[in-house]
Enzyme design. Structure first.
Site, PDB file in Angstrom:
ATOM      1  N   GLY A  40      14.933 -67.999  54.789  1.00  0.00           N
ATOM      2  CA  GLY A  40      13.925 -66.868  54.351  1.00  0.00           C
ATOM      3  C   GLY A  40      15.049 -65.718  54.205  1.00  0.00           C
ATOM      4  O   GLY A  40      14.879 -64.844  53.115  1.00  0.00           O
ATOM      5  N   SER A  41      15.748 -65.405  55.007  1.00  0.00           N
ATOM      6  CA  SER A  41      16.957 -64.508  54.755  1.00  0.00           C
ATOM      7  C   SER A  41      17.742 -64.302  53.261  1.00  0.00           C
ATOM      8  O   SER A  41      17.871 -63.477  52.726  1.00  0.00           O
ATOM      9  CB  SER A  41      18.022 -64.404  55.843  1.00  0.00           C
ATOM     10  OG  SER A  41      17.553 -64.419  57.017  1.00  0.00           O
TER      11      SER A  41
ATOM     12  N   TRP B  78      12.379 -57.341  60.287  1.00  0.00           N
ATOM     13  CA  TRP B  78      13.522 -58.259  60.756  1.00  0.00           C
ATOM     14  C   TRP B  78      14.952 -57.971  60.304  1.00  0.00           C
ATOM     15  O   TRP B  78      14.834 -57.192  59.339  1.00  0.00           O
ATOM     16  CB  TRP B  78      13.063 -59.556  60.399  1.00  0.00           C
ATOM     17  CG  TRP B  78      13.966 -60.565  60.735  1.00  0.00           C
ATOM     18  CD1 TRP B  78      14.982 -61.570  60.030  1.00  0.00           C
ATOM     19  CD2 TRP B  78      14.508 -61.192  62.347  1.00  0.00           C
ATOM     20  NE1 TRP B  78      15.608 -62.214  60.850  1.00  0.00           N
ATOM     21  CE2 TRP B  78      15.254 -62.178  62.207  1.00  0.00           C
ATOM     22  CE3 TRP B  78      13.824 -60.887  63.453  1.00  0.00           C
ATOM     23  CZ2 TRP B  78      15.843 -62.974  63.103  1.00  0.00           C
ATOM     24  CZ3 TRP B  78      14.344 -61.370  64.334  1.00  0.00           C
ATOM     25  CH2 TRP B  78      15.340 -62.490  64.296  1.00  0.00           C
TER      26      TRP B  78
ATOM     27  N   GLU C 234       6.720 -64.599  57.639  1.00  0.00           N
ATOM     28  CA  GLU C 234       5.888 -64.929  58.832  1.00  0.00           C
ATOM     29  C   GLU C 234       4.525 -65.113  58.488  1.00  0.00           C
ATOM     30  O   GLU C 234       3.400 -65.282  59.404  1.00  0.00           O
ATOM     31  CB  GLU C 234       6.015 -63.720  59.867  1.00  0.00           C
ATOM     32  CG  GLU C 234       7.301 -63.188  60.253  1.00  0.00           C
ATOM     33  CD  GLU C 234       7.256 -62.154  61.586  1.00  0.00           C
ATOM     34  OE1 GLU C 234       6.290 -61.754  61.812  1.00  0.00           O
ATOM     35  OE2 GLU C 234       8.465 -62.231  62.018  1.00  0.00           O
TER      36      GLU C 234
ATOM     37  N   HIS D  17       8.021 -71.090  62.742  1.00  0.00           N
ATOM     38  CA  HIS D  17       7.248 -70.639  61.813  1.00  0.00           C
ATOM     39  C   HIS D  17       6.205 -71.486  61.642  1.00  0.00           C
ATOM     40  O   HIS D  17       5.641 -72.579  62.044  1.00  0.00           O
ATOM     41  CB  HIS D  17       7.984 -70.238  60.700  1.00  0.00           C
ATOM     42  CG  HIS D  17       8.883 -69.139  60.714  1.00  0.00           C
ATOM     43  ND1 HIS D  17       9.079 -67.989  59.973  1.00  0.00           N
ATOM     44  CD2 HIS D  17       9.941 -68.617  61.906  1.00  0.00           C
ATOM     45  CE1 HIS D  17       9.958 -67.078  60.412  1.00  0.00           C
ATOM     46  NE2 HIS D  17      10.405 -67.498  61.443  1.00  0.00           N
TER      47      HIS D  17
ATOM     48  N   HIS E  81      26.246 -69.789  42.708  1.00  0.00           N
ATOM     49  CA  HIS E  81      27.652 -69.767  42.194  1.00  0.00           C
ATOM     50  C   HIS E  81      27.649 -68.769  40.852  1.00  0.00           C
ATOM     51  O   HIS E  81      28.587 -68.313  40.427  1.00  0.00           O
ATOM     52  CB  HIS E  81      28.230 -70.964  41.889  1.00  0.00           C
ATOM     53  CG  HIS E  81      28.477 -71.922  42.956  1.00  0.00           C
ATOM     54  ND1 HIS E  81      29.193 -71.763  43.945  1.00  0.00           N
ATOM     55  CD2 HIS E  81      27.801 -73.136  43.086  1.00  0.00           C
ATOM     56  CE1 HIS E  81      29.178 -72.665  44.921  1.00  0.00           C
ATOM     57  NE2 HIS E  81      27.990 -73.626  44.253  1.00  0.00           N
TER      58      HIS E  81
ATOM     59  N   ASN F 169      26.125 -69.040  47.123  1.00  0.00           N
ATOM     60  CA  ASN F 169      25.759 -70.334  47.541  1.00  0.00           C
ATOM     61  C   ASN F 169      24.666 -70.396  48.539  1.00  0.00           C
ATOM     62  O   ASN F 169      25.016 -70.408  49.748  1.00  0.00           O
ATOM     63  CB  ASN F 169      26.773 -71.325  47.650  1.00  0.00           C
ATOM     64  CG  ASN F 169      26.438 -72.693  47.688  1.00  0.00           C
ATOM     65  OD1 ASN F 169      25.065 -73.198  47.606  1.00  0.00           O
ATOM     66  ND2 ASN F 169      27.138 -73.716  48.058  1.00  0.00           N
TER      67      ASN F 169
HETATM   68  C1  LIG Z   1       9.840 -61.139  58.561  1.00  0.00           C
HETATM   69  C2  LIG Z   1      11.115 -62.095  58.461  1.00  0.00           C
HETATM   70  N1  LIG Z   1      11.796 -62.011  57.414  1.00  0.00           N
HETATM   71  C3  LIG Z   1      12.808 -62.674  57.265  1.00  0.00           C
HETATM   72  C4  LIG Z   1      13.160 -63.754  58.216  1.00  0.00           C
HETATM   73  C5  LIG Z   1      14.206 -64.506  57.890  1.00  0.00           C
HETATM   74  O1  LIG Z   1      14.035 -66.073  57.949  1.00  0.00           O
HETATM   75  P1  LIG Z   1      15.206 -66.994  58.319  1.00  0.00           P
HETATM   76  O2  LIG Z   1      15.126 -67.077  59.569  1.00  0.00           O
HETATM   77  O3  LIG Z   1      14.583 -68.361  57.476  1.00  0.00           O
HETATM   78  O4  LIG Z   1      16.361 -66.654  57.504  1.00  0.00           O
HETATM   79  C6  LIG Z   1      12.375 -63.712  59.554  1.00  0.00           C
HETATM   80  C7  LIG Z   1      12.586 -64.699  60.415  1.00  0.00           C
HETATM   81  O5  LIG Z   1      12.134 -64.862  61.520  1.00  0.00           O
HETATM   82  C8  LIG Z   1      11.443 -62.766  59.452  1.00  0.00           C
HETATM   83  O6  LIG Z   1      10.373 -62.965  60.705  1.00  0.00           O
END
Ligand SMILES: Cc1ncc(COP(=O)(O)O)c(C=O)c1O
Length: 412
Positions: free
Chosen positions: A78-79, A111, A185, A211, A238, A260
């Site tokens: 998610g990041s 987060w 979330e 999650h 890339h 990547n």
């Molecule tokens: C609101 C929110 N955004 C982004 C993330 C990042 O997700 P990931 O852990 O898959 O990188 C999280 C992770 O728990 C989150 O709670």
């Protein structure tokens, strides 16, 4: 034959795991993977096409169709989805792209990797407070906080909940402000019958541990325009144009900057299999949530020790965990309570990560904010925490145990 043998061995291991100790424990995640998830993953392992093959594309297509998004792209977390969305806003291929120093609103209750991509891309984050009941930035606060310098909003759909999405979307569109919906979330929640993540220019999802669905690591990003989709695709791998279906691509043709952030077919296989069960998981979590609330408020020991998180009007929620806010009287006992619950095998964690403006990295990176404007985020940090919501129906014994332990807050 060898393949069949390995699969049957896996089934046996899974059965044995289920027979393990029946002692009470209430972790944030139980039964993360079904035997069919593991079988789907094993098929990929045994095929030796582990990364970015047919399964990733299949999951992306299925996901986009189900969620009602035009385009979906799988990434490794998610990041990474947040990183891609933010970098896309400044990309030279994007029409009306943002420039370094443009401002982006972000909730203080956020987060780490909802915030840092904003900084990494060169935008200026502006912390905004959240609503104390829904934990999200509400429409009125957005309206008040937007200035001429605001060019984007990173909105978080916290723990399955959301804001007044339609009003926010329309308001921002009129002002030509980009909206990223961090839906990491809230996979499966619907507002006015439309899936969260599909209101913004981009929606991001996480399939991390505990999650709504989990593939170990993994994420998805959805968007509305083909141009954005192509930018995201090249940034994901890339900066080349290999996945863009360009007729004259030489394979090693680098048309953009790049990362990547590719996922594995292995995680796509688990993700897709779980995603097909999302409605079922959603229903069970909802039932468990209702059971815990009913049991707490009908107990003789109930004296409003906790406030519950309020779903936004018009929301069909897909819960993630079970957040609780201590009342004013018990607020001072929070640390004691968490230690007690953890000792009694109820795992707890902060709501997202509390008021992120308090984190040491904020000072180190010289991010400015006004403490007195983030009162609700601070209240949520001081009074809130959350426990898990399992994907199997809780029985009476478990519900009673959780109720009694939570209500012991008065006797610590
Ligand atoms: C609101 C929110 N955004 C982004 C993330 C990042 O997700 P990931 O852990 O898959 O990188 C999280 C992770 O728990 C989150 O709670």
């Amino acid at each position: 034959m060898k393949y069949r043998y390995k699969l049957s061995l896996l089934k046996k291991i899974f059965k044995d795991k289920k027979k393990e100790s029946k002692k009470f424990s209430y972790p944030l995640l139980t039964d993360g993977y079904s035997s069919s998830d593991l079988q789907e993953a094993s098929k990929i392992l045994l095929s030796e096409r582990i990364t970015m093959s047919k399964m990733t594309k299949k999951f992306e297509k299925f996901f986009a169709n189900k969620i009602g998004a035009r385009y979906a792209l799988m990434v490794n977390s998610g990041s990474s989805a947040n990183l891609l969305a933010t970098f896309c806003l400044l990309n030279p291929y994007k029409k009306n792209r943002l420039k370094k120093g443009d401002e982006c609103l972000v909730p203080a209750l956020c987060w780490s990797t909802s915030l840092w991509p904003i900084v990494q891309a060169g935008l200026k984050p502006i912390f905004v407070d959240v609503n104390i009941n829904t934990f999200t930035i509400d429409f009125e606060t957005i309206k008040k906080s937007v200035t001429k310098k605001t060019k984007a909003v990173m909105l978080l759909n916290v723990l399955g909940n959301c804001s007044e999405m339609e009003k926010i979307k329309n308001f921002l569109r009129k002002k030509k402000i980009f909206l990223i919906e961090d839906t990491c979330e809230a996979l499966g929640s619907k507002y006015k019958n439309k899936y969260l993540g599909t209101f913004g220019d981009f929606g991001t999802y996480s399939f991390y541990y505990s999650h709504q669905i989990t593939s170990g690591e993994g994420g998805m990003i959805v968007c509305k325009s083909k141009k954005d989709y192509e930018i995201l695709k090249s940034l994901r791998a890339h900066g080349w144009d290999r996945e863009l279906n360009k007729k004259n691509s030489k394979g090693f043709n680098f048309v953009n900057e790049g990362f990547n952030l590719r996922p594995l077919d292995l995680t796509a296989a688990i993700g897709l299999n779980q995603f097909k069960r999302l409605n079922f998981l959603k229903k069970i979590r909802s039932k468990n949530r209702n059971k815990i609330i009913k049991s707490l408020i009908s107990s003789k020991k109930w004296s409003n020790q906790y406030l519950f998180f309020e779903p936004q009007k018009y929301l069909e929620p897909s819960w993630f965990g079970f957040p609780l806010m201590l009342n004013n009287k018990n607020k001072k006992n929070k640390i004691k309570l968490l230690n007690y619950l953890n000792k009694k095998k109820i795992e707890t964690r902060p709501i997202i990560s509390g008021n992120f403006a308090n984190q040491p990295a904020i000072k180190k990176y010289n991010i400015k904010f006004k403490k007195n404007e983030l009162k609700n985020s601070q209240e949520i940090e001081d009074r809130g925490f959350f426990i898990g919501l399992p994907t199997k129906i809780l029985d009476k014994v478990e519900i009673n145990k959780i109720t009694n332990l939570l209500l012991n807050v008065n006797n610590l």
